[in-house]
Design a protein around this motif. Structure first.
Motif, PDB file in Angstrom:
ATOM      1  N   GLN A 126       0.850  -1.188   0.000  1.00 44.94           N
ATOM      2  CA  GLN A 126       0.000   0.000   0.000  1.00 44.94           C
ATOM      3  C   GLN A 126       0.883   1.234   0.000  1.00 44.94           C
ATOM      4  N   PHE A 127       0.474   2.246  -0.734  1.00 41.29           N
ATOM      5  CA  PHE A 127       1.219   3.506  -0.771  1.00 41.29           C
ATOM      6  C   PHE A 127       2.679   3.274  -1.159  1.00 41.29           C
ATOM      7  N   GLY A 128       2.891   2.352  -2.092  1.00 41.05           N
ATOM      8  CA  GLY A 128       4.221   2.118  -2.606  1.00 41.05           C
ATOM      9  C   GLY A 128       5.169   1.414  -1.671  1.00 41.05           C
ATOM     10  N   SER A 129       4.647   0.749  -0.621  1.00 40.99           N
ATOM     11  CA  SER A 129       5.520   0.115   0.367  1.00 40.99           C
ATOM     12  C   SER A 129       4.787  -1.046   1.029  1.00 40.99           C
ATOM     13  N   ARG A 130       5.574  -1.994   1.541  1.00 42.23           N
ATOM     14  CA  ARG A 130       5.015  -3.094   2.332  1.00 42.23           C
ATOM     15  C   ARG A 130       5.161  -2.832   3.832  1.00 42.23           C
ATOM     16  N   ALA A 131       5.677  -1.660   4.201  1.00 46.37           N
ATOM     17  CA  ALA A 131       5.926  -1.334   5.603  1.00 46.37           C
ATOM     18  C   ALA A 131       4.620  -1.247   6.386  1.00 46.37           C
ATOM     19  N   VAL A 132       4.660  -1.727   7.613  1.00 45.30           N
ATOM     20  CA  VAL A 132       3.494  -1.707   8.502  1.00 45.30           C
ATOM     21  C   VAL A 132       3.703  -0.659   9.601  1.00 45.30           C
ATOM     22  N   VAL A 133       2.749   0.261   9.713  1.00 45.04           N
ATOM     23  CA  VAL A 133       2.737   1.243  10.805  1.00 45.04           C
ATOM     24  C   VAL A 133       1.553   0.881  11.700  1.00 45.04           C
ATOM     25  N   VAL A 134       1.834   0.226  12.808  1.00 46.13           N
ATOM     26  CA  VAL A 134       0.781  -0.378  13.628  1.00 46.13           C
ATOM     27  C   VAL A 134      -0.210   0.657  14.122  1.00 46.13           C
ATOM     28  N   ARG A 135       0.280   1.826  14.544  1.00 49.71           N
ATOM     29  CA  ARG A 135      -0.619   2.813  15.163  1.00 49.71           C
ATOM     30  C   ARG A 135      -1.661   3.360  14.193  1.00 49.71           C
ATOM     31  N   GLU A 136      -1.428   3.233  12.872  1.00 52.83           N
ATOM     32  CA  GLU A 136      -2.403   3.738  11.906  1.00 52.83           C
ATOM     33  C   GLU A 136      -3.616   2.827  11.791  1.00 52.83           C
ATOM     34  N   LYS A 137      -3.483   1.582  12.212  1.00 54.47           N
ATOM     35  CA  LYS A 137      -4.586   0.619  12.253  1.00 54.47           C
ATOM     36  C   LYS A 137      -5.291   0.478  10.908  1.00 54.47           C
ATOM     37  N   LEU A 138      -4.491   0.449   9.834  1.00 56.07           N
ATOM     38  CA  LEU A 138      -5.073   0.209   8.513  1.00 56.07           C
ATOM     39  C   LEU A 138      -5.460  -1.263   8.386  1.00 56.07           C
ATOM     40  N   GLU A 139      -6.547  -1.514   7.725  1.00 53.42           N
ATOM     41  CA  GLU A 139      -7.055  -2.883   7.613  1.00 53.42           C
ATOM     42  C   GLU A 139      -6.020  -3.796   6.956  1.00 53.42           C
ATOM     43  N   GLY A 140      -5.763  -4.920   7.618  1.00 61.62           N
ATOM     44  CA  GLY A 140      -4.824  -5.893   7.082  1.00 61.62           C
ATOM     45  C   GLY A 140      -3.365  -5.498   7.204  1.00 61.62           C
TER      46      GLY A 140
END
Length: 317
Positions: A126-140
């Motif tokens: 998503q958004f050009g990256s596979r990085a996960v930002v936990v606090r954003e709580k994006l689905e999946g």
């Protein structure tokens, strides 16, 4: 299809690459691997692309089982790593066979461990990256859970045995010195406070995470008052009213209203991010050109070197 099946993810494990670019104006953090040096070496061992996704494991406590043959690399904080109960060394290629059990014990002295697989990890982009930002709580887009499969993005030819040379590994045991590049608000700080900031020793506070590290020590006596909220760069050093520095990291907010004497270079942010509460840290003033040249050399080394046949050194192309 070969993959690692997670039995126990540890304190927190997330998929990270080098982060997002061009989305901060939408309120999205950059994300990405905190310790750039350890992250890049894990990928370099496997001939992965510079931006390949890997697993960032906080404090260890990780357990997974291999399904099929896999090549992996583990770098970062020093801890006990075992395959089928037999201890193995980090910072090298590890070959896993079907049914092998990988365990990474809890790290007692540092924070971050990186696990890369040959070909990079396949996960939602998503958004050009596979990085996960936990606090954003994006689905999946949450932390890795028990039962998840870590699947290589693409199959790769098997690479020979390799080990990162000792002199290329970050020294995490020395007192952490983080450089400070003066910013445009630097002149607003009193000279006595700048001297205090760059000659004092600080300790990492308990309230430190992927958003930022709170440092505790002798407070600045007269920090400038708050400012109109403005965009924040990764590595910014905020000085709130209590005079104690906060170094903002990859998952930090995109705007803020505290004055900032300067910015910590990304490579130094990685050294800081490895430290546990109570670790000692000090600032050192740094010229912008020097920090840029070090980063440029780091990137050129990644792109323009290849492993020698012995697998113990690299040579320039």
């Amino acid at each position: 299809m070969s993959f690692l099946q997670v039995v126990r993810p540890g304190v927190q494990s997330t998929v990270q690459d080098s982060g997002r670019r061009g989305y901060r104006h939408h309120g999205l953090a950059a994300g990405g691997a905190l310790d750039l040096i350890s992250y890049c070496w894990a990928n370099k061992l496997l001939d992965n692309p510079r931006n390949a996704a890997c697993l960032e494991i906080v404090l260890g406590g990780f357990h997974a089982i291999a399904h099929g043959a896999l090549q992996i690399a583990i770098t970062g904080a020093r801890t006990r790593i075992a395959v089928n109960g037999q201890a193995v060394e980090p910072w090298q290629i590890l070959n896993l066979n079907d049914g092998d059990e990988l365990t990474i014990d809890h790290s007692a002295r540092h924070r971050l461990i990186y696990l890369a697989v040959a070909g990079g990890l396949d996960s939602a982009e998503q958004f050009g990256s596979r990085a996960v930002v936990v606090r954003e709580k994006l689905e999946g887009r949450g932390p890795v859970q028990a039962g998840d499969r870590l699947v290589p993005l693409q199959p790769k030819r098997k690479v020979p045995e390799r080990t990162v040379p000792d002199h290329q590994r970050p020294d995490l045991d020395e007192e952490t010195v983080i450089r400070l590049i003066p910013g445009y608000q630097y002149p607003r700080f009193q000279r006595a406070d700048i001297i205090r900031l760059t000659t004092s020793s600080y300790t990492v506070g308990d309230q430190s995470d992927r958003m930022g590290f709170r440092l505790q020590g002798t407070p600045l006596s007269s920090p400038p008052p708050g400012i109109v909220s403005e965009g924040i760069a990764q590595g910014s050093v905020q000085i709130p009213g209590d005079g104690q520095p906060i170094v903002l990291l990859n998952d930090c907010q995109t705007i803020g209203g505290y004055p900032k004497p300067g910015v910590v270079p990304t490579l130094d942010c990685g050294l800081l991010a490895q430290q546990l509460p109570g670790a000692r840290v000090r600032f050192e003033l740094c010229d912008l050109a020097m920090a840029q040249n070090q980063r440029r050399l780091f990137e050129l080394h990644y792109q323009n070197t290849r492993w020698c046949q012995t697998g113990q050194e690299l040579e320039w192309l």
